[in-house]
Write a protein that holds these residues in place. Structure first.
Motif, PDB file in Angstrom:
ATOM      1  N   LYS A   1       9.383  -7.264 -11.865  1.00 28.23           N
ATOM      2  CA  LYS A   1       9.308  -8.208 -10.736  1.00 28.23           C
ATOM      3  C   LYS A   1      10.484  -8.006  -9.779  1.00 28.23           C
ATOM      4  O   LYS A   1      10.383  -8.130  -8.572  1.00 28.23           O
ATOM      5  CB  LYS A   1       9.322  -9.648 -11.269  1.00 28.23           C
ATOM      6  N   SER A   2      11.620  -7.636 -10.411  1.00 26.93           N
ATOM      7  CA  SER A   2      12.806  -7.471  -9.558  1.00 26.93           C
ATOM      8  C   SER A   2      12.706  -6.241  -8.668  1.00 26.93           C
ATOM      9  O   SER A   2      13.549  -6.001  -7.823  1.00 26.93           O
ATOM     10  CB  SER A   2      14.059  -7.380 -10.429  1.00 26.93           C
ATOM     11  N   LEU A   3      11.652  -5.411  -8.923  1.00 23.96           N
ATOM     12  CA  LEU A   3      11.490  -4.223  -8.081  1.00 23.96           C
ATOM     13  C   LEU A   3      10.611  -4.503  -6.869  1.00 23.96           C
ATOM     14  O   LEU A   3      10.229  -3.590  -6.147  1.00 23.96           O
ATOM     15  CB  LEU A   3      10.871  -3.079  -8.900  1.00 23.96           C
ATOM     16  N   ALA A   4      10.278  -5.809  -6.713  1.00 31.09           N
ATOM     17  CA  ALA A   4       9.357  -6.170  -5.629  1.00 31.09           C
ATOM     18  C   ALA A   4       9.873  -5.667  -4.282  1.00 31.09           C
ATOM     19  O   ALA A   4       9.101  -5.199  -3.446  1.00 31.09           O
ATOM     20  CB  ALA A   4       9.165  -7.685  -5.595  1.00 31.09           C
ATOM     21  N   PHE A   5      11.199  -5.708  -4.125  1.00 24.54           N
ATOM     22  CA  PHE A   5      11.750  -5.267  -2.818  1.00 24.54           C
ATOM     23  C   PHE A   5      11.421  -3.787  -2.586  1.00 24.54           C
ATOM     24  O   PHE A   5      11.207  -3.338  -1.480  1.00 24.54           O
ATOM     25  CB  PHE A   5      13.263  -5.494  -2.800  1.00 24.54           C
ATOM     26  N   LEU A   6      11.357  -3.013  -3.737  1.00 19.41           N
ATOM     27  CA  LEU A   6      11.056  -1.584  -3.611  1.00 19.41           C
ATOM     28  C   LEU A   6       9.636  -1.384  -3.079  1.00 19.41           C
ATOM     29  O   LEU A   6       9.357  -0.502  -2.284  1.00 19.41           O
ATOM     30  CB  LEU A   6      11.165  -0.904  -4.975  1.00 19.41           C
ATOM     31  N   ALA A   7       8.718  -2.268  -3.584  1.00 20.89           N
ATOM     32  CA  ALA A   7       7.320  -2.171  -3.140  1.00 20.89           C
ATOM     33  C   ALA A   7       7.254  -2.341  -1.628  1.00 20.89           C
ATOM     34  O   ALA A   7       6.518  -1.629  -0.937  1.00 20.89           O
ATOM     35  CB  ALA A   7       6.479  -3.248  -3.836  1.00 20.89           C
ATOM     36  N   GLY A   8       8.086  -3.275  -1.126  1.00 25.24           N
ATOM     37  CA  GLY A   8       8.115  -3.481   0.330  1.00 25.24           C
ATOM     38  C   GLY A   8       8.575  -2.233   1.051  1.00 25.24           C
ATOM     39  O   GLY A   8       7.933  -1.755   1.987  1.00 25.24           O
ATOM     40  N   ALA A   9       9.661  -1.642   0.513  1.00 27.01           N
ATOM     41  CA  ALA A   9      10.193  -0.421   1.148  1.00 27.01           C
ATOM     42  C   ALA A   9       9.171   0.703   1.065  1.00 27.01           C
ATOM     43  O   ALA A   9       8.970   1.457   2.009  1.00 27.01           O
ATOM     44  CB  ALA A   9      11.477  -0.019   0.436  1.00 27.01           C
ATOM     45  N   LEU A  10       8.499   0.784  -0.125  1.00 25.04           N
ATOM     46  CA  LEU A  10       7.489   1.829  -0.320  1.00 25.04           C
ATOM     47  C   LEU A  10       6.353   1.668   0.682  1.00 25.04           C
ATOM     48  O   LEU A  10       5.876   2.629   1.283  1.00 25.04           O
ATOM     49  CB  LEU A  10       6.942   1.730  -1.749  1.00 25.04           C
ATOM     50  N   GLY A  11       5.960   0.393   0.865  1.00 27.82           N
ATOM     51  CA  GLY A  11       4.880   0.089   1.813  1.00 27.82           C
ATOM     52  C   GLY A  11       5.222   0.611   3.194  1.00 27.82           C
ATOM     53  O   GLY A  11       4.397   1.233   3.856  1.00 27.82           O
ATOM     54  N   LEU A  12       6.479   0.413   3.571  1.00 27.19           N
ATOM     55  CA  LEU A  12       6.913   0.886   4.887  1.00 27.19           C
ATOM     56  C   LEU A  12       6.854   2.411   4.936  1.00 27.19           C
ATOM     57  O   LEU A  12       6.369   3.008   5.897  1.00 27.19           O
ATOM     58  CB  LEU A  12       8.353   0.408   5.127  1.00 27.19           C
ATOM     59  N   GLY A  13       7.350   3.011   3.843  1.00 27.57           N
ATOM     60  CA  GLY A  13       7.344   4.485   3.769  1.00 27.57           C
ATOM     61  C   GLY A  13       5.933   5.027   3.842  1.00 27.57           C
ATOM     62  O   GLY A  13       5.670   6.029   4.498  1.00 27.57           O
ATOM     63  N   LEU A  14       5.033   4.314   3.135  1.00 27.61           N
ATOM     64  CA  LEU A  14       3.637   4.767   3.118  1.00 27.61           C
ATOM     65  C   LEU A  14       3.064   4.852   4.506  1.00 27.61           C
ATOM     66  O   LEU A  14       2.334   5.779   4.840  1.00 27.61           O
ATOM     67  CB  LEU A  14       2.770   3.796   2.319  1.00 27.61           C
ATOM     68  N   GLY A  15       3.442   3.818   5.291  1.00 29.50           N
ATOM     69  CA  GLY A  15       2.939   3.764   6.665  1.00 29.50           C
ATOM     70  C   GLY A  15       3.299   5.025   7.435  1.00 29.50           C
ATOM     71  O   GLY A  15       2.577   5.446   8.301  1.00 29.50           O
ATOM     72  N   PHE A  16       4.408   5.645   7.052  1.00 34.49           N
ATOM     73  CA  PHE A  16       4.845   6.844   7.783  1.00 34.49           C
ATOM     74  C   PHE A  16       4.667   8.090   6.912  1.00 34.49           C
ATOM     75  O   PHE A  16       3.564   8.616   6.784  1.00 34.49           O
ATOM     76  CB  PHE A  16       6.321   6.681   8.219  1.00 34.49           C
ATOM     77  N   GLY A  17       5.743   8.525   6.297  1.00 32.81           N
ATOM     78  CA  GLY A  17       5.780   9.843   5.647  1.00 32.81           C
ATOM     79  C   GLY A  17       4.858  10.029   4.458  1.00 32.81           C
ATOM     80  O   GLY A  17       4.251  11.076   4.309  1.00 32.81           O
ATOM     81  N   LEU A  18       4.712   9.010   3.602  1.00 33.91           N
ATOM     82  CA  LEU A  18       3.990   9.213   2.350  1.00 33.91           C
ATOM     83  C   LEU A  18       2.477   9.123   2.491  1.00 33.91           C
ATOM     84  O   LEU A  18       1.750   9.352   1.536  1.00 33.91           O
ATOM     85  CB  LEU A  18       4.454   8.179   1.312  1.00 33.91           C
ATOM     86  N   GLN A  19       2.058   8.753   3.700  1.00 34.38           N
ATOM     87  CA  GLN A  19       0.628   8.520   3.895  1.00 34.38           C
ATOM     88  C   GLN A  19      -0.228   9.700   3.413  1.00 34.38           C
ATOM     89  O   GLN A  19      -1.169   9.526   2.643  1.00 34.38           O
ATOM     90  CB  GLN A  19       0.389   8.299   5.378  1.00 34.38           C
ATOM     91  N   ASN A  20       0.167  10.903   3.825  1.00 34.43           N
ATOM     92  CA  ASN A  20      -0.600  12.097   3.465  1.00 34.43           C
ATOM     93  C   ASN A  20      -0.611  12.336   1.978  1.00 34.43           C
ATOM     94  O   ASN A  20      -1.644  12.638   1.388  1.00 34.43           O
ATOM     95  CB  ASN A  20      -0.006  13.338   4.142  1.00 34.43           C
ATOM     96  N   ILE A  21       0.581  12.181   1.388  1.00 34.87           N
ATOM     97  CA  ILE A  21       0.691  12.461  -0.045  1.00 34.87           C
ATOM     98  C   ILE A  21      -0.198  11.522  -0.832  1.00 34.87           C
ATOM     99  O   ILE A  21      -0.948  11.921  -1.720  1.00 34.87           O
ATOM    100  CB  ILE A  21       2.163  12.342  -0.501  1.00 34.87           C
ATOM    101  N   ILE A  22      -0.119  10.227  -0.467  1.00 34.44           N
ATOM    102  CA  ILE A  22      -0.919   9.240  -1.187  1.00 34.44           C
ATOM    103  C   ILE A  22      -2.406   9.523  -0.967  1.00 34.44           C
ATOM    104  O   ILE A  22      -3.210   9.494  -1.910  1.00 34.44           O
ATOM    105  CB  ILE A  22      -0.574   7.802  -0.730  1.00 34.44           C
ATOM    106  N   SER A  23      -2.754   9.864   0.278  1.00 33.42           N
ATOM    107  CA  SER A  23      -4.175  10.103   0.546  1.00 33.42           C
ATOM    108  C   SER A  23      -4.674  11.300  -0.262  1.00 33.42           C
ATOM    109  O   SER A  23      -5.766  11.290  -0.816  1.00 33.42           O
ATOM    110  CB  SER A  23      -4.386  10.277   2.053  1.00 33.42           C
ATOM    111  N   ASN A  24      -3.831  12.339  -0.386  1.00 35.85           N
ATOM    112  CA  ASN A  24      -4.233  13.502  -1.186  1.00 35.85           C
ATOM    113  C   ASN A  24      -4.333  13.153  -2.666  1.00 35.85           C
ATOM    114  O   ASN A  24      -5.212  13.623  -3.368  1.00 35.85           O
ATOM    115  CB  ASN A  24      -3.230  14.650  -1.011  1.00 35.85           C
ATOM    116  N   PHE A  25      -3.386  12.296  -3.114  1.00 37.16           N
ATOM    117  CA  PHE A  25      -3.392  11.910  -4.522  1.00 37.16           C
ATOM    118  C   PHE A  25      -4.656  11.112  -4.855  1.00 37.16           C
ATOM    119  O   PHE A  25      -5.341  11.386  -5.838  1.00 37.16           O
ATOM    120  CB  PHE A  25      -2.136  11.086  -4.836  1.00 37.16           C
ATOM    121  N   VAL A  26      -4.960  10.152  -3.967  1.00 34.67           N
ATOM    122  CA  VAL A  26      -6.167   9.340  -4.206  1.00 34.67           C
ATOM    123  C   VAL A  26      -7.407  10.232  -4.143  1.00 34.67           C
ATOM    124  O   VAL A  26      -8.318  10.112  -4.976  1.00 34.67           O
ATOM    125  CB  VAL A  26      -6.252   8.186  -3.170  1.00 34.67           C
ATOM    126  N   SER A  27      -7.419  11.180  -3.191  1.00 37.86           N
ATOM    127  CA  SER A  27      -8.558  12.103  -3.109  1.00 37.86           C
ATOM    128  C   SER A  27      -8.676  12.900  -4.406  1.00 37.86           C
ATOM    129  O   SER A  27      -9.772  13.149  -4.908  1.00 37.86           O
ATOM    130  CB  SER A  27      -8.385  13.081  -1.955  1.00 37.86           C
TER     131      SER A  27
END
Ligand code: CMP
Length: 461
Positions: free
Chosen positions: A91-117
């Motif tokens: 639960k204490s990592l919740a702040f990380l999820a927020g940061a990750l969400g922001l990252g996803l919006g930019f750089g990680l978008q492709n990686i995540i999309s490829n992973f889900v694919s």
């Protein structure tokens, strides 16, 4: 010691991440645990695949997908345990999820999309390891499906790494999905004056002569269109053995089609304008052009000694000149044949085996002015030998229908042909015996007259 104290200080140095407090040493521990987790996941994947799945009889693709899932599962559980061991509250990592969400919006978008694919590919399995596929204009075999990308090996032995999202968002052709056989369409254009039924026959013969083409489902020929300067056909063939080498199959078929078209006198159109001149004033051949002129060649041939100029001109008009290349087969032993060939330029080898299936042996070499193929044309029997061009050769082909009227009006021609047959030094005596229906060749005169009788009855002279 001074430096030991310094190291201890660095390791004990603490920093704050959200509500969590870490020391450098704790972080090293955690990273070590993560490393162990990934190592275990790789080991589990390997063990499951080699020890368990390989014995189940599952397809290679399914084995790979299942093993990968086991790997991902081990990573998930392992990371959970590592967090517990390090006393890190998720639960204490919740702040990380927020940061990750922001990252996803930019750089990680492709990686995540490829992973889900990648996950979708593993679950839906539109492609599997070992499949032959085409994606984005590339064709090859699927070698590995990884979390982010898939490795494809082309026929040129080049490995291409394709992001998984391409398989989900673009069109993929899977040549091996469900059914191991494929249909290969081969477009063929012929000159507009060709006989479509003869083209169909030639193409079907080609399909039946190539072992990699399946007999069932049967090959088919479609007359697709009347093109501007060609009649367009399509030969459709099925193959199971050449799925990975389609272009090799197409090339083999095209080679055969070329030879077959030469045999049947079917023209392949070039992108050019054919101009048909209905009638040209006939000009006597000049001495200079005689060498390259069919009429000149025929006139010089001893076989046609007894024909007048008009008959020779008629013969020249009714036959056709074909070009053959070194090692190209002109006729084959055992085939039906109703053409006589005269070598205008070049050399050809005559070979024959005792039986059609025997390895053929050299009988003789024919050169300019020699003729062959007369035996089948004059008697209706199968070809007694195979004739192969040894050099680039121009060969004049005369069909039975073209010769018939000339033979009828010139009985001397049949006599000359039968005499030439006997004269031919190396003509196999057994063939002459069979042509003359004699138990043994005794004297040339007698044989020639028997052959003549046979020719006359075949041509109804
Ligand atoms: P045909 O049987 O129609 O087809 C093969 C041709 O090869 C045959 O006619 C002859 O023209 C030629 N041929 C066969 N045997 C010999 C030989 N021994 N010498 C020369 N030519 C031959």
């Amino acid at each position: 010691m001074n430096w030991q104290v310094k190291i201890q200080e660095v390791l004990d140095w603490r920093f704050q991440l959200g509500s969590l407090e870490f020391s450098i040493l704790g972080l090293v521990h955690f990273l070590f645990l993560v490393f162990i987790v990934f190592l275990l996941a790789a080991l589990a994947r390997r063990l499951v695949r080699l020890r368990i799945l390989s014995r189940t009889g599952m397809s290679a693709g399914l084995q790979d997908a299942t093993a990968r899932f086991v790997g991902y599962f081990v990573i998930l559980i392992g990371l959970g345990i590592s967090l517990q061991v390090m006393h890190i509250d998720i639960k204490s990592l919740a702040f990380l999820a927020g940061a990750l969400g922001l990252g996803l919006g930019f750089g990680l978008q492709n990686i995540i999309s490829n992973f889900v694919s990648g996950l979708i590919i593993l679950i839906e399995r539109p492609i599997q390891v070992g499949d032959r596929i085409e994606v984005g204009g590339l064709e090859g075999d699927v070698m590995e499906i990884n979390a982010r990308s898939t490795k494809i090996r082309t026929n040129n032995s080049i490995t291409i790494i394709v992001p998984n999202s391409e398989f989900i968002s673009s069109r993929v052709i899977n040549w091996s999905h469900d059914d191991p056989k494929i249909r290969v369409p081969i477009p063929v254009g012929v000159a507009c004056n060709s006989d479509p039924r003869l083209v169909e026959k030639a193409l079907m013969e080609v399909a039946s002569e190539i072992p990699d083409i399946m007999k069932e489902p049967p090959p088919g020929v479609r007359f697709m269109a009347f093109g501007q300067s060609s009649l367009n056909f399509e030969l459709r063939v099925w193959t199971e053995t050449m799925v990975r080498r389609k272009y090799r199959l197409i090339s083999d078929v095209n080679f055969r089609i070329f030879e077959k078209f030469q045999k049947y006198g079917i023209e392949i159109p070039n992108p050019q304008l054919d101009i048909y001149v209905k009638k040209l004033p006939r000009q006597p051949p000049s001495d200079a052009s005689l060498e390259h002129d069919v009429i000149g060649h025929l006139r010089k041939n001893r076989l046609f000694d007894c024909l007048n100029d008009e008959d020779i001109a008629q013969l020249a008009e009714k036959g056709r000149i074909r070009k053959y290349y070194p090692r190209q087969e002109i006729i084959r032993q055992g085939e039906e044949g109703d053409s006589l060939f005269i070598i205008l330029k070049g050399v050809a080898e005559v070979r024959a085996g005792k039986e059609d299936s025997d390895t053929p042996r050299h009988l003789c070499t024919l050169g300019q002015g020699d003729f062959f193929g007369e035996m089948s044309m004059l008697t209706g029997e199968k070809r007694s030998a195979t004739v192969i061009a040894e050099a680039e050769s121009d060969i004049f082909e005369l069909r039975k229908e073209a010769l018939q009227p000339i033979l009828q009006s010139n009985p001397c021609l049949a006599e000359e042909i039968s005499k030439s047959l006997v004269r031919r030094e190396s003509a196999s005596s057994s063939k002459l015996e069979s042509l003359a229906s004699l138990p043994q060749v005794r004297d040339g005169e007698h044989v020639a007259s028997k052959i003549l009788t046979r020719i006359k009855s075949f041509f109804k002279l």
